[in-house]
Write a protein that holds these residues in place. Sequence first.
Motif, mmCIF file in Angstrom:
data_model
loop_
_atom_site.group_PDB
_atom_site.id
_atom_site.type_symbol
_atom_site.label_atom_id
_atom_site.label_comp_id
_atom_site.label_asym_id
_atom_site.label_seq_id
_atom_site.Cartn_x
_atom_site.Cartn_y
_atom_site.Cartn_z
ATOM 1 N N SER A 81 0.788 -1.235 0.000
ATOM 2 C CA SER A 81 0.000 0.000 0.000
ATOM 3 C C SER A 81 0.820 1.286 0.000
ATOM 4 O O SER A 81 0.329 2.338 -0.425
ATOM 5 C CB SER A 81 -0.925 0.017 1.216
ATOM 6 O OG SER A 81 -0.183 -0.097 2.422
ATOM 7 N N LYS A 133 0.361 0.400 -9.916
ATOM 8 C CA LYS A 133 -1.060 0.703 -9.752
ATOM 9 C C LYS A 133 -1.943 -0.324 -10.458
ATOM 10 O O LYS A 133 -3.039 -0.635 -9.994
ATOM 11 C CB LYS A 133 -1.354 2.102 -10.308
ATOM 12 C CG LYS A 133 -0.817 3.243 -9.457
ATOM 13 C CD LYS A 133 -1.178 4.589 -10.073
ATOM 14 C CE LYS A 133 -0.670 5.748 -9.208
ATOM 15 N NZ LYS A 133 -0.992 7.069 -9.820
ATOM 16 N N ARG A 144 -2.383 -4.800 -6.184
ATOM 17 C CA ARG A 144 -3.647 -4.393 -5.573
ATOM 18 C C ARG A 144 -4.206 -5.615 -4.843
ATOM 19 O O ARG A 144 -3.902 -6.765 -5.202
ATOM 20 C CB ARG A 144 -4.611 -3.886 -6.640
ATOM 21 C CG ARG A 144 -4.617 -4.723 -7.887
ATOM 22 C CD ARG A 144 -5.304 -4.063 -9.068
ATOM 23 N NE ARG A 144 -6.753 -4.123 -8.972
ATOM 24 C CZ ARG A 144 -7.570 -3.571 -9.854
ATOM 25 N NH1 ARG A 144 -7.086 -2.912 -10.898
ATOM 26 N NH2 ARG A 144 -8.877 -3.669 -9.710
ATOM 27 N N LYS A 158 -9.814 -1.470 -2.912
ATOM 28 C CA LYS A 158 -9.806 -2.170 -4.184
ATOM 29 C C LYS A 158 -10.063 -1.152 -5.291
ATOM 30 O O LYS A 158 -11.075 -0.459 -5.278
ATOM 31 C CB LYS A 158 -10.911 -3.233 -4.195
ATOM 32 C CG LYS A 158 -11.119 -3.909 -5.526
ATOM 33 C CD LYS A 158 -12.288 -4.884 -5.447
ATOM 34 C CE LYS A 158 -12.603 -5.500 -6.807
ATOM 35 N NZ LYS A 158 -13.727 -6.466 -6.726
ATOM 36 N N PRO A 159 -9.155 -1.024 -6.260
ATOM 37 C CA PRO A 159 -9.361 -0.053 -7.342
ATOM 38 C C PRO A 159 -10.623 -0.358 -8.147
ATOM 39 O O PRO A 159 -11.056 -1.513 -8.244
ATOM 40 C CB PRO A 159 -8.105 -0.221 -8.201
ATOM 41 C CG PRO A 159 -7.081 -0.808 -7.279
ATOM 42 C CD PRO A 159 -7.855 -1.705 -6.363
#
Length: 454
Positions: A136, A206, A210, A240-241
């Motif tokens: 993170s 990115k 994740r 969570k994206p």
Amino acid sequence: MRKTLLAVALAGMVAFAPVYAQSIHVPKIQYSERVLANGMRVISVPDKTNPTVSVQVWYDVGSKNDPQGRSGFAHLFEHIMFKSTKNMKSEQFDRMTEDVGGMNNASTSDDYTNYFESVPANHLQRLLWAEAERLSNLNVDEANFKSERAVVQEEYRQSVLSNPYGKLFNALSTLSYTTHPYKRSTIGSIEDLDAASVQDVIDFHKTYYRPDNAVLIVAGNFDQKQLDGWVDQYFAWIPKPATAIPRVTVKEPVRTADKRFTVKSPVAPTPGLLIDWLVPPSNHPDMAALDVASSLLSQGESSRLYQRLVYKEQVALEASAGLDGRVDTGLFYLLAILNAGHTPAEAEAMMLDEVKKLATGEITDAELDKVKTQVLTSRLTRMQSAQGKGMMLGSAVIIEGSAARANASLEEYQRVTAADVQRVLKKYILDGKKVTIDYLPEQAATADKKGGAK
């Protein structure tokens, strides 16, 4: 005195060795699974007999996911993950593991990148915090990027360019696939790494690093309720994206013809040879029989390839077969490192002859039993450690699609018969199309071209 799992299982193997059709009881890995609200999968494997604990995080990203023109990116990022975070200094993972008698490492394959640590069990909590921290809060800056890029480029020079047979091993994927991104080398190239920027690395992080693209595995001595609390505390908050995770959908086409390549090396002292065929994904029912076939050909000094090429004919220093199972289409391959004065053509004829004999001739019960016992013993040995159990489960989840495959695959090996071995060899090898790579020292290659080699 308490008998170990391995001792009990091996005792069973001795008792049943003459008749392998009677199944050997292989204890299953006992584990539990859950999924956090952010999509992170969590697998726990409690073992109170073990004073240590293994923490592993498997990311569903490998070199097949490298951006176009950026080969080696997944591997580069593996290195960057050991640098600083918002709350950790660079290389602090070494201090948190090695300084307490433990270890840490990581690896990158075509299909995944995994990070793993083993420490005394009382250090579990802070390792969970540390893994969540680098997921993170990783610092992806110019300094970290440039230093690790230089490290990876030097690794390429040592493992590919300086290793006498490094270019041969590197060519296995790059020349065997025509369409699938497996054709990109995991270690990449110096040119692609030079072309990368720190923004490329930030975007890669990115996209793939994740929680819903990760599997956390904890194996060893811990309290389940306490573990669940720590996992919720350190991982559950990570968002969570909203974007979807890019997945490889390209399929490698069926080969329609044999192909041959020549790779030259300025550092190889003698020639080498690689021959490979396309095989199904790792979770295909035929893979157990193909694995047993590769072991019959090359497992130990009594194996068929060793006896023919190394011991009797003495054309090779090394002769082996292997099964490279992957999420998508994999490879079955033959490898030979030759003695001086011998050519790839000699080794090729002998190796293909041995494959044909295995596929069409007799496979005795004793030969099959020995190889299957060796395969099962190797897997049972891995199951003796917390890290080994975690590795088996992680590979099963990412490569085969389910943790249950870690147990099911052992049962499949036990059921393989001589007829199964011959069926898959005929289907995928004898009836398949092959890629052959002749590996030549540059001087010999030049002499051959001029017609002057003896």
